[in-house]
Scaffold this active site. Structure first.
Site, PDB file in Angstrom:
ATOM      1  N   LEU A   1       0.821  -1.219   0.000  1.00  0.00           N
ATOM      2  CA  LEU A   1       0.000   0.000   0.000  1.00  0.00           C
ATOM      3  C   LEU A   1       0.847   1.257   0.000  1.00  0.00           C
ATOM      4  O   LEU A   1       0.483   2.266  -0.601  1.00  0.00           O
ATOM      5  CB  LEU A   1      -0.925   0.016   1.223  1.00  0.00           C
ATOM      6  N   GLY A   2       1.985   1.235   0.695  1.00  0.00           N
ATOM      7  CA  GLY A   2       2.819   2.429   0.739  1.00  0.00           C
ATOM      8  C   GLY A   2       3.921   2.292   1.766  1.00  0.00           C
ATOM      9  O   GLY A   2       3.960   1.345   2.551  1.00  0.00           O
TER      10      GLY A   2
ATOM     11  N   MET B   1       8.466   5.533   8.966  1.00  0.00           N
ATOM     12  CA  MET B   1       8.533   4.583  10.077  1.00  0.00           C
ATOM     13  C   MET B   1       8.392   3.139   9.633  1.00  0.00           C
ATOM     14  O   MET B   1       8.996   2.252  10.207  1.00  0.00           O
ATOM     15  CB  MET B   1       7.447   4.908  11.084  1.00  0.00           C
ATOM     16  N   GLY B   2       7.584   2.887   8.623  1.00  0.00           N
ATOM     17  CA  GLY B   2       7.356   1.505   8.256  1.00  0.00           C
ATOM     18  C   GLY B   2       6.761   1.361   6.872  1.00  0.00           C
ATOM     19  O   GLY B   2       6.573   2.336   6.143  1.00  0.00           O
TER      20      GLY B   2
ATOM     21  N   LYS C   1       1.160  -3.027   9.058  1.00  0.00           N
ATOM     22  CA  LYS C   1       2.308  -2.133   9.060  1.00  0.00           C
ATOM     23  C   LYS C   1       3.499  -2.867   9.653  1.00  0.00           C
ATOM     24  O   LYS C   1       3.408  -3.447  10.734  1.00  0.00           O
ATOM     25  CB  LYS C   1       2.009  -0.877   9.870  1.00  0.00           C
TER      26      LYS C   1
ATOM     27  N   GLY D   1       6.459   4.725   4.554  1.00  0.00           N
ATOM     28  CA  GLY D   1       6.650   5.997   5.243  1.00  0.00           C
ATOM     29  C   GLY D   1       7.957   5.989   5.989  1.00  0.00           C
ATOM     30  O   GLY D   1       8.748   5.041   5.912  1.00  0.00           O
TER      31      GLY D   1
ATOM     32  N   ASP E   1       1.758  14.483  13.797  1.00  0.00           N
ATOM     33  CA  ASP E   1       2.077  14.393  12.366  1.00  0.00           C
ATOM     34  C   ASP E   1       0.799  14.463  11.541  1.00  0.00           C
ATOM     35  O   ASP E   1       0.593  13.682  10.615  1.00  0.00           O
ATOM     36  CB  ASP E   1       2.833  13.096  12.071  1.00  0.00           C
TER      37      ASP E   1
ATOM     38  N   VAL F   1       3.546  -0.431   4.672  1.00  0.00           N
ATOM     39  CA  VAL F   1       2.163  -0.842   4.897  1.00  0.00           C
ATOM     40  C   VAL F   1       1.700  -1.715   3.740  1.00  0.00           C
ATOM     41  O   VAL F   1       1.916  -1.380   2.566  1.00  0.00           O
ATOM     42  CB  VAL F   1       1.237   0.385   5.037  1.00  0.00           C
TER      43      VAL F   1
END
Length: 887
Positions: free
Chosen positions: A90-91, A95-96, A113, A93, A206, A98
């Protein structure tokens, strides 16, 4: 590698990893500032990250290729995490990563995630775990929920959350050409979700459109509370966050966030302001695309944004029908909404998301905004818009404007007069304070030995001369009365606080914040005077008045709530006190910082839990409050001493008398250095220290301290006060241990009388007095009289304390002994066994009354002809192990 060096490397790695590959090198060269070693370390981590150490980090395309080429079964199994099958990426970021996944057993799509580099740092793993805990505690229809969590074989954590199929907020509005009102309605729902999180003591930190999805049906979902922080986090944790993983999106980050300072509710308010700006203009307030990190920080921290209305015109959006429909006046309000939320100075932003929501509602209802200056033309324009159909005749419009102008002219005149009066009042107070030290003569310096009492007496004389300024006089009376209260001069405080309340009621009426504050102050004094009915009446009246005239979470409302909680603790209504103090703590926590008011409220909350017998909760809160008090006031402050006394009392209740003594001695040293030897707080600490010495058998030391404490308490509070009864109780225990039964009986009867007069509706303290009096009869071998008093004490405990309270358990042990001495073995077994089992779960086996219970049970089973059970309890007494393995 040194910790600070590692934290710097780690922070730069995460910042660079979030950038496009071609932007990383310029960013790192500037950020490393010529430190070639630092640059090499970060680049080596980025290179390792690019190679990938876990199958999921590279996405599913490589995995699919390996599978089609004949990947082994072990690789195939990595497509499943617990009961979930991964479908697609899915994507990614900062941090992690997904993934979309499906639950195999019950079906349904979820988002998983995975921390992309958890093996690199324990701090990263802890942050990921914190994200799980934060999400799990939030339950709101507009916040994506967490469902499950686990870890890969290499320790990489993952968690499962609600899958949301939708568009980012800005994309959704752009694709549907949503009206301004429609955008504000959606934005308002976002604000409601953030306000809910703030109410749970969580900030997001955020907020940005990509974290706010709108589903096809128009419902909102907030994602990724992964870098949220609890508002009540300790400073140590905040510092770690500053130097470690400062995860945020700069374009939406508040100036204090950019500078690495403490963040709070107003940081989320700032981010919401940026989101609203982008919703209205189609652009961010600052373009950071071509900026270096240093330039971006300088721009965000110091440059004021362009007004949204001007940005719309400059960007050409203002030519469209959507934006032309709003009109100039509406755009002026929209400017206020955005810029008030985005102000560089935190104190000039909306103080809460709730305040921002109120102004959104005002805008949608064509009402004046709270954040807008109270201008006449603005109010008139809002009035006309709200009453368009009614304002039809030109003459009526002119008449209304004339009347409004006259009204606001008068209002401005009154405001000017009020401002002048306030300035004069401020000068008068300044002069008053100087006169206290100068004795009214500017040519005379204050004497070197000027005492606090002398100053206060001089202050009262000065205040009494202010009959021509009654409001100022009332304020000074209230202040001076509060100081006398803290000094333990209760009669002096009483007269001043009553005078302040009477004057304020006469001058201001009952519905005024100052009147509410005076009622609360007098209520707190009444609680210390043991006049609990009047104390609660005043505290409740003050709280109700404050709620009527002030915003719901106003600091004075919070203060009145905390005061009522204190009064309820003092009168023994502990369950009610816990509910009230929880609410006060919630209000203070909304400020997003550690404060003396929050620490004081939590201190009272710890007391309430302690008195209900919930010592684990009491100890947890007390240790947290001790850390807060030390942070706020340093190591040697009375509040620190009070927290140490609480921790000592918890140790004492668990039979750890030497540990309790250590806490009490540290507290006594602080209290004496602050208040002196003759203060009631010093006396209270002396009483607690004496009690710990009594239970250690050090009777001579204990008696000297307790007699000193009793003399102080009688001087301050009179002979008939609960604080006096506390010292009398421990002196009675000393007499009982010395077999001075007459002195012990006299002390316990006096104690019972004091508590009965202070608490006519009943209180567990009366039960303690009766139980102690029963112990005197027990020592005299008057077992029937002892039995009667023990049963009365137990009845009081059951009516006022939780069923498993330690006081009840100890009284049942003692009742069992009186029955044993009367040869009533079956009845004695029931009481002694019940008391023993309850107490054994709460205290160390070595405490005296548990040892006594085991001895009694052995004798009871001998009397019942059950030698095996008797031997069992004798063995327990020898090795300290309770039946069933408890130690």
């Amino acid at each position: 590698m040194e910790r600070e060096r590692w934290e710097r490397v780690e922070a730069l790695f995460h910042a660079a990893a979030a950038l496009p590959v071609h932007d990383r090198e310029p960013f790192l060269r500037e950020a490393c500032g010529g430190d070639a070693g630092l640059l090499d370390e970060v680049n080596s981590l980025l290179a390792e990250d690019a190679r990938g150490c876990a199958p999921l980090d590279g996405g599913l395309a490589p995995l699919a290729g390996e599978m089609l080429d004949g990947a082994d079964s072990a690789q195939l199994r990595l497509r499943e995490l617990g009961p979930y099958r991964i479908l697609r990426l899915l994507g990614e970021g900062g941090m992690g990563t997904v993934y979309l996944a499906r639950r195999l057993d019950i079906g349904g799509l979820v988002a998983i995630k995975v921390l992309r580099d958890a093996w690199m740092s324990p701090a990263r793993r802890e942050r990921f775990a914190a994200e799980q805990r934060t999400l799990a505690q939030l339950s709101h229809p507009a916040i994506a929920q967490i469902h499950d969590a686990g870890a890969l074989p290499d320790g990489t954590p993952w968690f499962v959350m609600e899958y949301v199929e939708g568009l980012p907020l800005t994309d959704y509005c752009r694709s549907r050409a949503t009206s301004i009102e429609g955008r504000l309605e959606l934005f308002r729902r976002v604000c409601e979700a953030v306000q809910y999180a703030h109410g749970q003591a969580v900030i997001h930190r955020d907020l940005k459109p990509s974290n706010i999805l709108v589903k096809p049906d128009g419902t909102i979902k907030l994602l990724d509370f992964g870098i949220a922080k609890h508002l009540v986090t300790t400073e140590a944790t905040i510092d770690q966050t500053r130097t470690g993983l400062r995860l945020m999106t700069p374009a939406y980050a508040a100036p204090e966030q950019i500078r690495g300072e403490r963040v709070g509710i107003r940081s989320d308010v700032y981010a919401l302001g940026v989101i609203l700006y982008e919703l209205l203009t189609g652009a961010l307030p600052f373009d950071l695309a071509t900026r270096t990190p240093a330039e971006a920080i300088s721009l965000l921290a110091s440059v004021e944004p362009e007004r949204p209305s001007a940005a719309v015109q400059r960007l050409g959006a203002g030519e469209g029908p959507l934006f032309r429909a709003a009109g100039r006046a509406s755009w002026a309000d929209l400017d206020v909404l955005c810029l008030a939320a985005m102000h560089k100075d935190q104190l000039r932003r909306y103080p809460s998301v709730e305040a921002l929501i109120r102004d959104i509602d005002h805008y949608l209802a064509h009402e004046p905004l709270e954040a807008r200056p109270d201008a006449v033309g603005y109010r008139v324009e809002r009035f006309v818009r709200r009453n368009r159909s009614a304002v039809t005749a030109g003459a009526l419009v002119v008449a209304a404007i004339v009347m409004l102008v006259a009204f606001y002219t008068t209002r401005l005149g009154r405001a000017r007069d009020a401002a002048l009066a306030e300035a004069a009042r401020t000068q008068r107070i300044q002069r008053f304070m100087l006169d206290l030290f100068e004795g009214g003569d500017p040519a005379v310096a204050p004497a070197a030995g000027l005492s606090v009492v002398t100053l206060l007496e001089r202050g009262v004389q000065e205040a009494q001369a202010l009959d021509g300024e009654p409001l100022l006089q009332a304020e000074l009376y209230g202040t001076l009365g509060g100081i006398y209260h803290k000094l333990g001069e209760l009669e002096r405080a009483d007269g001043l606080l009553r005078s302040a309340l009477d004057r304020r009621r006469t001058l201001l009426g009952s519905a005024h914040p100052d009147v509410a504050a005076s009622e609360v102050a007098l209520g707190l004094l009444r609680a210390d005077q043991a006049a609990y009915d009047e104390a609660e009446r005043l505290a409740r009246s003050g709280l109700e008045a404050a709620r009527r005239v002030l915003p719901r979470d106003h600091p004075e409302v919070a203060a009145a709530t905390a005061a009522l909680g204190h009064v309820l603790v003092e009168r023994g209504a502990y369950a009610d006190a816990i509910a009230v103090l929880d609410e006060a703590a919630r209000m203070y926590s909304l400020r997003g910082e550690v404060s003396p008011e929050l620490a004081s409220t939590l201190h009272e909350l710890s007391n309430a839990h302690f008195y209900t017998g919930d010592r684990d909760t009491a100890e947890s809160i007390s240790r947290r409050v001790l850390a807060m008090s030390r942070e706020l006031h340093g190591e040697r402050h009375p509040h620190v001493a009070e927290d140490l006394v609480n921790l000592g009392a918890i140790q004492h209740e668990q039979g750890r008398y030497t540990e309790a003594e250590a806490f009490y001695r540290e507290a006594l040293e602080i209290t004496r250095s602050w208040h002196g030897d003759d203060h009631y707080q010093t006396a209270s600490t002396l009483t607690m220290l004496g009690r710990s010495l009594v239970f250690q058998g050090r009777l001579d030391e204990a008696e000297a301290l307790l007699e000193q404490a009793l003399a102080i308490q009688e001087r301050v509070f009179g002979p008939d006060h609960p604080r006096v009864a506390s010292a009398v109780n421990d002196l009675g225990t000393v007499a009982l241990q010395r077999d001075d039964f007459d002195a012990a009986e006299s002390a316990f009867r006096r104690m019972a009388g004091i508590y009965r007069r202070a608490h006519p509706d009943g209180h567990y303290l009366v039960g303690i007095a009766l139980s102690n009096l029963a112990s005197v009869h027990q020592a005299r071998k008057e077992y029937a009289e002892a039995e009667t008093l023990y049963r009365e004490a137990i009845a009081i405990y059951r009516a006022t304390l939780p069923p498993d309270h330690l006081n009840t358990a100890i009284a049942r042990i003692k009742l069992g002994r009186s029955l044993l001495r009367q040869g009533r073995y079956a009845e004695a077994e029931r009481e002694s066994l019940a008391g023993h089992d309850t107490a054994a779960s709460q205290a160390a086996p070595s405490v005296s009354w548990l040892r006594s219970a085991r001895e009694d049970l052995a004798a009871i089973y001998d009397g019942l002809g059950r030698p095996d059970e008797a031997a069992r309890y004798r063995g327990e007494g020898a090795d300290g192990v309770a039946p069933g393995g408890r130690r």
